[in-house]
Design an enzyme around this catalytic site. Structure first.
Site, PDB file in Angstrom:
ATOM      1  N   SER A 230       0.838  -1.197   0.000  1.00 47.10           N
ATOM      2  CA  SER A 230       0.000   0.000   0.000  1.00 47.10           C
ATOM      3  C   SER A 230       0.877   1.251   0.000  1.00 47.10           C
ATOM      4  O   SER A 230       1.682   1.425  -0.901  1.00 47.10           O
ATOM      5  CB  SER A 230      -0.964  -0.070   1.189  1.00 47.10           C
ATOM      6  OG  SER A 230      -2.011   0.857   1.043  1.00 47.10           O
TER       7      SER A 230
ATOM      8  N   HIS B 287      -7.454  -5.801  -0.060  1.00 44.37           N
ATOM      9  CA  HIS B 287      -6.208  -5.028  -0.017  1.00 44.37           C
ATOM     10  C   HIS B 287      -5.311  -5.555   1.112  1.00 44.37           C
ATOM     11  O   HIS B 287      -5.726  -5.615   2.265  1.00 44.37           O
ATOM     12  CB  HIS B 287      -6.588  -3.564   0.241  1.00 44.37           C
ATOM     13  CG  HIS B 287      -5.458  -2.605   0.174  1.00 44.37           C
ATOM     14  ND1 HIS B 287      -4.706  -2.396  -0.956  1.00 44.37           N
ATOM     15  CD2 HIS B 287      -4.957  -1.751   1.117  1.00 44.37           C
ATOM     16  CE1 HIS B 287      -3.800  -1.458  -0.711  1.00 44.37           C
ATOM     17  NE2 HIS B 287      -3.926  -1.067   0.538  1.00 44.37           N
TER      18      HIS B 287
ATOM     19  N   GLU C 155      -9.082  -5.511  -4.449  1.00 45.45           N
ATOM     20  CA  GLU C 155      -8.475  -4.395  -3.711  1.00 45.45           C
ATOM     21  C   GLU C 155      -9.524  -3.491  -3.062  1.00 45.45           C
ATOM     22  O   GLU C 155      -9.351  -2.995  -1.953  1.00 45.45           O
ATOM     23  CB  GLU C 155      -7.617  -3.536  -4.657  1.00 45.45           C
ATOM     24  CG  GLU C 155      -6.370  -4.209  -5.188  1.00 45.45           C
ATOM     25  CD  GLU C 155      -5.208  -4.170  -4.205  1.00 45.45           C
ATOM     26  OE1 GLU C 155      -5.399  -3.704  -3.077  1.00 45.45           O
ATOM     27  OE2 GLU C 155      -4.114  -4.612  -4.583  1.00 45.45           O
TER      28      GLU C 155
END
Length: 511
Positions: free
Chosen positions: A198, A409, A316
């Protein structure tokens, strides 16, 4: 290194042993960035006398955790109980106890959290799984949110020229510390891989694009990254929003320098909280630390010779939409801003690709591609002209999580670090072993290989070979080609996704 004692350039440190590894937790890599050093570039740490015990995780940067984005489970030990404060520029080192014939390659891990929360140990603890494979694992804390990414030079003068990228400079300072000191822990400073998830993955990309980080590392692993940056103009809008929220005029900006950190953090939260905050604070293309965005920098050969692995998860957007159900509702407006009159045509592309999906799921697919999928492809397209690259997509189930949360995610992170997989079915155990082998061979030799995965061909723009990491891993060319092609003509700078009244006083937010 003698037992648990290592000699750094600042002084000796004593770590703690744990199941085949030694960890040194909380080594200062730069001076405290508070007082007169708030929003300044990090300065060298002071030396110390004697042996410093470094057995507990250090202070974390001031933050408010977006708990809804934290993956289930987590490493033990972790730093959940560590205090928060501005004096946060520390790193942690974990090495295998077993002596190696030659120095070990090094992995420097940058945590995620949207540049607003997280820490080096967050979720992965000491990083034991990769250390046991003969890697020196380094995790770092860096300045977050307004304290790490607030543009101030236009208000306070050139001595704050780097304030918008203070957090990025912290990462560079940590890499210099690693270069200068990692040999004392058994590491090889000529084989350093930087990796992250991320915001940590975006950090990897930004460091590759920054001339100030040149030569400090040799490969990169990008897990759900992309290119998400402020222009100087948008950075100044964020500064103006913070000042307004604090009740300050631009002429009073100097009051920020002595303001209690809790006050700044509270104003930051007022602008955007939870998952919405994770796309507000970010580095800035400032012409100095980041002369240009990474996609353009890579295309010009800025990171020539730095092999990368880069990938995304299958779903995601799911974590964001679960945490804030109006996340997917922003998609039509964002598409309109990017594509104008062609926005509906792009959405039709997704409808034909996912005929079983409802509108919400279609908009989640758009969110995932706009934030992560398409930017990752563009980074790979650019870098594959100048280095060897490998692409993956993580499609596997998450042990213990309901099916609707699979591929969220960060879902690949537990598989890399062997976290929370004890009760996983055999196929997932084998996949996790394959992933760790691939990551380890890449860290050690610059190429991902594993007996538990199919042959992984290099990514080329012509075929776009992609490893689909699932219970039965496969390699396919250009997956979801139809969606990728829908974005081919688009040129845009990913923004905050949501609109915020504080950032755009003339607009109303969409709920």
């Amino acid at each position: 290194m003698t037992g648990t004692v290592a000699m750094t350039r600042q002084g000796a440190v004593r770590g703690v042993t744990n199941d085949g590894t030694i960890s040194w937790r909380g080594i200062r890599y730069a001076a405290p960035p508070n007082g007169a050093l708030r929003w300044q570039a990090p300065q060298p740490a002071e030396p110390w006398e004697g042996i410093l015990d470094v057995t507990t995780f250090p202070t974390r940067a001031p933050q408010v955790l977006a708990a809804e984005l934290v993956p289930p489970g987590g490493a033990t030990p972790s730093d959940d109980d560590s205090p928060m404060g501005e004096d946060c520029l520390f790193l942690n080192v974990t090495a295998p106890t077993q002596p190696m014939d030659s120095p070990c390659p090094v992995l420097v891990w940058f945590h995620g959290g949207g540049y607003t929360w997280g820490s080096g140990a967050n979720f992965i603890g000491d990083g034991t799984a990769l250390a046991l494979e003969g890697t020196i694992v380094v995790t770092i804390n860096y300045r977050l949110g307004a304290l790490g990414f607030l543009k101030l030079d236009h208000l306070l003068g050139d001595q704050y020229a780097s304030s918008a990228n203070a957090g990025l400079l912290d990462q560079i300072a940590a890499l210099k510390w690693v270069r200068d000191n990692v040999a004392a822990f058994g590491g090889d400073p000529s084989r350093i891989t930087i990796a992250g998830v991320s915001a940590g993955a975006k950090s990897v990309v930004n460091l590759m694009a920054s001339p100030m980080a040149e030569g400090l590392f040799h490969r990169g692993i990008i897990q759900s990254g992309g290119e998400h940056l402020n222009t100087p103009d948008t950075a100044e809008q964020v500064t103006a929003a913070l000042l307004r929220t604090l009740g300050l005029s631009p002429a009073d900006a100097k009051e920020l320098l002595t303001m209690p950190v809790e006050t700044i953090l509270a104003a930051q939260q007022e602008i955007a909280a939870g998952v919405r905050a994770t796309w507000v604070w970010r580095p800035t293309v400032d012409g100095l630390i980041l002369p240009e965005g990474p996609v353009h920098a890579f295309a010009k050969g800025r990171a020539r010779g730095i092999n990368i692995m880069a990938g995304v998860t299958a779903n995601e957007a799911g974590s964001y939409d679960l945490a804030d159900p109006c996340a997917s509702q922003q998609s039509p407006r964002v598409l309109q801003e990017i594509f104008g009159d062609e926005a509906e045509q792009v959405l039709d592309n997704y409808r034909s690709a996912f005929p079983e999906a409802d509108e919400r799921r279609l908009h989640c697919a758009v969110l995932a591609d706009e934030r992560y999928g398409i930017p990752t492809i563009r980074l790979l397209d650019s870098q594959s002209e100048h280095a060897s690259c490998w692409r993956y997509r993580f499609d596997a189930p998450s042990p213990g999580a309901p099916k609707e949360k699979w591929g969220f995610h960060g879902a690949d992170v537990p598989f890399v670090w062997d976290i929370g997989l004890e009760a996983a079915e055999p196929a997932l155990q084998t996949l996790a072993s394959g992933i760790r082998q691939a990551w380890t061979t890449f860290i050690h030799h610059g190429k991902p290989e594993s007996q538990d995965l199919p042959f992984w061909p290099e990514y080329r723009r012509t075929e776009r070979w992609t490893m689909l990491l699932d219970t039965t891993p496969t390699v396919v060319p250009d997956p979801r080609q139809q969606q990728r092609q829908a974005w081919e003509s688009a040129e845009w700078q990913p923004d905050t996704w949501w609109t915020f009244p504080a950032l755009h006083p003339a607009h109303n937010t969409t709920h």
